[in-house]
Every structure is written in structure tokens, then in C-alpha cells.
Design an enzyme around this catalytic site. Structure first.
Site, PDB file in Angstrom:
ATOM      1  N   ARG A 102      49.668  31.902  49.100  1.00 14.65           N
ATOM      2  CA  ARG A 102      49.598  33.325  48.760  1.00 14.65           C
ATOM      3  C   ARG A 102      50.893  33.943  49.267  1.00 14.65           C
ATOM      4  O   ARG A 102      51.085  34.121  50.473  1.00 14.65           O
ATOM      5  CB  ARG A 102      48.381  33.980  49.410  1.00 14.65           C
ATOM      6  CG  ARG A 102      48.203  35.466  49.083  1.00 14.65           C
ATOM      7  CD  ARG A 102      46.943  36.013  49.768  1.00 14.65           C
ATOM      8  NE  ARG A 102      46.828  37.450  49.669  1.00 14.65           N
ATOM      9  CZ  ARG A 102      46.192  38.100  48.694  1.00 14.65           C
ATOM     10  NH1 ARG A 102      45.624  37.418  47.716  1.00 14.65           N
ATOM     11  NH2 ARG A 102      46.127  39.426  48.691  1.00 14.65           N
ATOM     12  N   HIS A 129      48.198  36.321  39.357  1.00 14.89           N
ATOM     13  CA  HIS A 129      47.042  36.185  40.259  1.00 14.89           C
ATOM     14  C   HIS A 129      45.911  35.487  39.500  1.00 14.89           C
ATOM     15  O   HIS A 129      44.865  36.067  39.229  1.00 14.89           O
ATOM     16  CB  HIS A 129      46.604  37.564  40.737  1.00 14.89           C
ATOM     17  CG  HIS A 129      45.698  37.543  41.931  1.00 14.89           C
ATOM     18  ND1 HIS A 129      45.328  36.387  42.565  1.00 14.89           N
ATOM     19  CD2 HIS A 129      45.073  38.560  42.603  1.00 14.89           C
ATOM     20  CE1 HIS A 129      44.522  36.678  43.574  1.00 14.89           C
ATOM     21  NE2 HIS A 129      44.361  37.979  43.622  1.00 14.89           N
ATOM     22  N   GLN A 132      42.029  35.332  40.740  1.00 21.51           N
ATOM     23  CA  GLN A 132      41.229  36.540  40.551  1.00 21.51           C
ATOM     24  C   GLN A 132      40.629  36.584  39.151  1.00 21.51           C
ATOM     25  O   GLN A 132      39.499  37.039  38.962  1.00 21.51           O
ATOM     26  CB  GLN A 132      42.076  37.786  40.788  1.00 21.51           C
ATOM     27  CG  GLN A 132      41.314  39.096  40.667  1.00 21.51           C
ATOM     28  CD  GLN A 132      40.255  39.262  41.746  1.00 21.51           C
ATOM     29  OE1 GLN A 132      40.559  39.112  42.921  1.00 21.51           O
ATOM     30  NE2 GLN A 132      39.022  39.579  41.360  1.00 21.51           N
ATOM     31  N   ASP A 217      44.194  48.433  39.052  1.00 17.92           N
ATOM     32  CA  ASP A 217      44.617  47.927  40.355  1.00 17.92           C
ATOM     33  C   ASP A 217      45.306  49.071  41.086  1.00 17.92           C
ATOM     34  O   ASP A 217      45.568  50.139  40.507  1.00 17.92           O
ATOM     35  CB  ASP A 217      45.577  46.738  40.160  1.00 17.92           C
ATOM     36  CG  ASP A 217      45.763  45.901  41.414  1.00 17.92           C
ATOM     37  OD1 ASP A 217      45.153  46.234  42.452  1.00 17.92           O
ATOM     38  OD2 ASP A 217      46.535  44.922  41.367  1.00 17.92           O
ATOM     39  N   CYS A 257      40.235  44.383  41.547  1.00 19.46           N
ATOM     40  CA  CYS A 257      40.339  43.202  42.410  1.00 19.46           C
ATOM     41  C   CYS A 257      40.195  43.548  43.891  1.00 19.46           C
ATOM     42  O   CYS A 257      39.991  42.637  44.708  1.00 19.46           O
ATOM     43  CB  CYS A 257      41.642  42.464  42.154  1.00 19.46           C
ATOM     44  SG  CYS A 257      43.130  43.415  42.522  1.00 19.46           S
ATOM     45  N   ARG A 285      34.781  35.350  43.768  1.00 20.81           N
ATOM     46  CA  ARG A 285      35.961  34.592  44.180  1.00 20.81           C
ATOM     47  C   ARG A 285      35.523  33.288  44.841  1.00 20.81           C
ATOM     48  O   ARG A 285      36.139  32.233  44.650  1.00 20.81           O
ATOM     49  CB  ARG A 285      36.813  35.424  45.158  1.00 20.81           C
ATOM     50  CG  ARG A 285      37.571  36.588  44.543  1.00 20.81           C
ATOM     51  CD  ARG A 285      38.695  36.152  43.626  1.00 20.81           C
ATOM     52  NE  ARG A 285      39.663  35.301  44.302  1.00 20.81           N
ATOM     53  CZ  ARG A 285      40.700  35.754  45.040  1.00 20.81           C
ATOM     54  NH1 ARG A 285      40.859  37.062  45.207  1.00 20.81           N
ATOM     55  NH2 ARG A 285      41.548  34.918  45.590  1.00 20.81           N
TER      56      ARG A 285
END
Length: 300
Positions: A102, A129, A132, A217, A257, A285
Site C-alpha cells: 500500500r 485501488h 476496494q 470519495d 470506500c 474487504r
């Protein structure tokens, strides 16, 4: 056998995407404490960016499957002291069974994968990403069935999440409506590759019209804090409000997210309202990544 990596959603096929979703749903419904396909396996997790959902879900997933995980940060390893990423990849991958990164630079993850003997997972980069999206699509499938032919409205920054939504539209064959301020559109190369799956709208309410799913987001992601005031001005008309939700289909879902800023990219009445599935999305997740780990490490 060639090592499979998960750097982008485009590393899997649409068929494999659906298989991962269905497997995640199955794992969520029926957790068998005696099922330990990753017993004795080790996941190394490299974090340049802080995390809640990514770290907890991967650690818990490995534990559920009988494996173990280790947290690595640049300040605690040679990664933060200038060791070439190629060298770190060769060393780390010689001792573990899978690596999740990450980080900021997408190139760091791709370079690591080129020099790794084990599967590499993109836990988030500034460009994409994909993990996600596994959870987001699992959530939609659970609530509404297959997303093929449906319409998703992305409202806000054309960021890493937006890029992965574009890839998901290509693989799962849904329409993606984008409403982004000038100067904050997604990467044009990624958009062009999606062809007719993507359409831009000037006004968020037009993008949301008859949509089955609305997504947004934060306006300023990690590393963009200095741009906060500038972004607040650029995005002030891009909040998902109750009026925006009303433009979508009556049974449309809302996703984010997380973490979210109520009163900025989304109204509190929306994220805390009946159409919001953000906390189920967050929980997924765990299940989606368990399916991914099984797929990459066990080849199933």
C-alpha cells in the site's frame, strides 16, 4: 507455473472477477474454522500509507485461513533507507508466500512484482485501488445481483478509485457515468481504453439520473492535504446530496470506500441513510480479499 499478481483489475478476466465475487460471498456465508488453506503461509504487508480497512482485512483474512502476516513500514526496514525496490523484492519474496503493498507510486508496486517470486497485491497506489473494487462489486452483487448492463455514477475526483471503477466497467460490462470538476478528470489513457463504457457529464445530477449505484470519495486523499482549500472550491458543487440520490433509481445504492467527510463529498443524510451500504462494503474487504488470497496463493 507463472506467478499471478494483482496490481490492477485488468490482471484478471471478467470471468475471474465474477468467480472471486461469488467465492467471497460464499466465504462470508459459511465460515468454517477448520478450513485453513493458507496454513503455514505468510503474507508480508508493506505500508507507506496509513490504513484501517486494508490492514485489518488482510491480517484477519490470513488468520482465518490459518496463515500469518507481518507489517512492514519503510521506517522500520531498509525500504526507507534507499535500498532499491528490486533488491527488496528479491529478498522479501524469498521468505514469504505473498506480498501486499500500500504505497504512493504505482511503479513501485509494478517494479516489485517484476522482481518477486511470489504473488504481489496492490493494496492501494495513487493510480489504482483494485482491492476496494472487489469489495464494492461483492456488495452490489449481494444486494442487487449481477451489475452487467447497470449504470454506475461516479461523482467527484478522477482518482485511483475512479480508475479502478473504469476497469471494473470494462470487465463486468456496466455503464459508468463520470462527473468530475475541470482539472480533476481521470487519466485519459485509462478512459480511452474503456471506450463506450464511460461517459462524462458536466453536472452531477445528470450523471446520477437513473443510476443503479452512486459512488464518491474524499476530495483530498492522503498526500493531498495541502490542496484541501483549493479542492474544496473546485468540488463544492460535487457533493452527493439527497437531491442527487433522488435523481437515481429509487433502489439505487450509495457506496464510499471510507473514511468519509460528512458535509463535504457526501451529505450526512445520504451516507447514514437507508440507501447507503458503506459499512457492509467495508466489511466485504475481508471476504473479498480472502477470496483473492486463496486465488493467488492456492491457485483456486
Amino acid at each position: 507455473m507463472k506467478v499471478r499478481h494483482f496490481i490492477s483489475l485488468l490482471d484478471i478476466t471478467g470471468y475471474e472477477f465474477r468467480k472471486l465475487i461469488n467465492r467471497a460471498i460464499e466465504l462470508k456465508k459459511h465460515r468454517d474454522p477448520n478450513f485453513e488453506p493458507l496454513k503455514g503461509k505468510v503474507l508480508a504487508m508493506v505500508f507507506e500509507k496509513s490504513s484501517t480497512r486494508t490492514r485489518v482485512s488482510f491480517e484477519a483474512g490470513m488468520a482465518h485461513f490459518g496463515g500469518s502476516s507481518m507489517f512492514l513500514s519503510p521506517r522500520d526496514t531498509q525500504l526507507g533507507r534507499g535500498e532499491p525496490i528490486e533488491d527488496s523484492a528479491r529478498v522479501i519474496s524469498s521468505m514469504v508466500d505473498c506480498v501486499m503493498l500500500r504505497t504512493h507510486s504505482h511503479e513501485m508496486v509494478t517494479n516489485f512484482a517484476l522482481n518477486s517470486r511470489v504473488p504481489v497485491i496492490n493494496g492501494l497506489t495513487d493510480e489504482q485501488h483494485p482491492c476496494q473494487l472487489l469489495a464494492d462489486m461483492q456488495t452490489y452483487f449481494e444486494k442487487r445481483g449481477d451489475i452487467k448492463g447497470k449504470t454506475v455514477a461516479w461523482i467527484g475526483d478522477g482518482n485511483n478509485m475512479c480508475h479502478s471503477y473504469i476497469h471494473a466497467a470494462m470487465l463486468l460490462d456496466f455503464r459508468l457515468h463520470l462527473a468530475c470538476p475541470d482539472g480533476y478528470r481521470p487519466n485519459q489513457t485509462i478512459v480511452q481504453a474503456a471506450g463506450d463504457h464511460v461517459r462524462f457529464f458536466a453536472a452531477p445530477i445528470d450523471a446520477a439520473k437513473d443510476a443503479d449505484l452512486l459512488v464518491t470519495d474524499v476530495w483530498a486523499s492522503m498526500g493531498q492535504e495541502k490542496e484541501q482549500k483549493l479542492r474544496e472550491a473546485a468540488f463544492k458543487d460535487y457533493q452527493i446530496t439527497a437531491d442527487i440520490m433522488h435523481a437515481a433509481k429509487p433502489d439505487a445504492l450509495f457506496m464510499h470506500c471510507l473514511p468519509a467527510h460528512r458535509g463535504e463529498e457526501v451529505a450526512a443524510s445520504v451516507i447514514d441513510g437507508p440507501q447507503s451500504v458503506v459499512f457492509e462494503e467495508a466489511e466485504n474487504r475481508l471476504h473479498a480479499q480472502k477470496a483473492l488470497l486463496e486465488f493467488l496463493i492456492c491457485g483456486k
